[in-house]
Scaffold this motif. Sequence first.
Motif, mmCIF file in Angstrom:
data_model
loop_
_atom_site.group_PDB
_atom_site.id
_atom_site.type_symbol
_atom_site.label_atom_id
_atom_site.label_comp_id
_atom_site.label_asym_id
_atom_site.label_seq_id
_atom_site.Cartn_x
_atom_site.Cartn_y
_atom_site.Cartn_z
ATOM 1 N N LYS A 60 0.843 -1.210 0.000
ATOM 2 C CA LYS A 60 0.000 0.000 0.000
ATOM 3 C C LYS A 60 0.872 1.252 0.000
ATOM 4 N N GLU A 63 2.290 1.834 -3.444
ATOM 5 C CA GLU A 63 1.238 2.330 -4.338
ATOM 6 C C GLU A 63 0.974 3.813 -4.100
ATOM 7 N N LEU A 64 0.911 4.228 -2.835
ATOM 8 C CA LEU A 64 0.663 5.633 -2.516
ATOM 9 C C LEU A 64 1.823 6.527 -2.956
ATOM 10 N N ASN A 66 3.827 5.943 -5.467
ATOM 11 C CA ASN A 66 3.726 6.047 -6.930
ATOM 12 C C ASN A 66 2.656 7.050 -7.331
ATOM 13 N N ASN A 67 1.511 7.029 -6.629
ATOM 14 C CA ASN A 67 0.448 8.006 -6.916
ATOM 15 C C ASN A 67 0.930 9.424 -6.640
ATOM 16 N N LEU A 68 1.686 9.609 -5.559
ATOM 17 C CA LEU A 68 2.216 10.923 -5.221
ATOM 18 C C LEU A 68 3.174 11.408 -6.303
ATOM 19 N N THR A 69 3.994 10.523 -6.810
ATOM 20 C CA THR A 69 4.934 10.890 -7.868
ATOM 21 C C THR A 69 4.192 11.309 -9.129
ATOM 22 N N GLU A 70 3.173 10.569 -9.502
ATOM 23 C CA GLU A 70 2.386 10.924 -10.688
ATOM 24 C C GLU A 70 1.693 12.277 -10.490
ATOM 25 N N SER A 71 1.168 12.517 -9.288
ATOM 26 C CA SER A 71 0.512 13.803 -9.011
ATOM 27 C C SER A 71 1.520 14.942 -9.117
#
Length: 189
Positions: A60, A63-64, A66-71
Motif C-alpha cells: 500500500k 502504491e501511494l 507512486n500516486n504521489l509521484t504521478e501527481s
Amino acid sequence: MEENSVWIIGIVTLIAGALIGYLMGRSGDTSNQKKLVDQLNDAQRDLSEYKEKVNNHFEKTAELVNNLTESYKQVHQHLAQGSETLCMGEHSPAQLSAHTQAKISEPVNSEAAETEEIPTVTEQITPAADEPEVVEPPRDYAIKGPDEEGTLSEKYGLKKKPEADDEEEIPPLLKDHIPGNSLRDSEEK
C-alpha cells in the motif's frame, strides 16, 4: 556356573527395566504434549498473519508513493504550461532558455586566453568597470606577513619571556622554611 547365572539374571533384569520404562513413557500424560503442540501451531499462525500484514502495508505504501509521484509530475506539467502561456514578459521560459544558450555558445578566443595571466589567491584582483564586484569566500586560515610565524610553526603563540634576575624572589611564607634565612625574617618583621 554360578558366574553365568549372575550374568544371565543381570541381562534379563536390564531388558525387563527397559521394556517397563518404554511402556510407562508411552502411557504417560499426553495432554501436556498436546498443549505444547497447540501453542506452537498458534504461534506459527500468528507469525504468518503478521508477515501478511507487513507485506500488505508495504504494498500500500509503494502504491501511494507512486500516486504521489504521478501527481507531482502532473502539477509540474501544469505549472510549466501555465508559465509558457501566461508569462510573455522578460522571464518567460522561452526567453530564459534562449538567453542561456547564447552565453554557452559564445566562442572563446584561444590567443587571448593563452596570454592572459591567471591571478593567484593572494593577489588583489581589480574588477573591470562592467563586471560586478566578486565577493571572496572566507578563508580557513589567517593572512600573515612574510616575516610572521604561521599557525603551524612550533614557535606560534609563544612569547619570549624577559630575562629574569639571577636571584629568584621567594614568597615571604616560604622564607621561614629555607635554612639560613632566619636573620632576614627578623629584619622583615
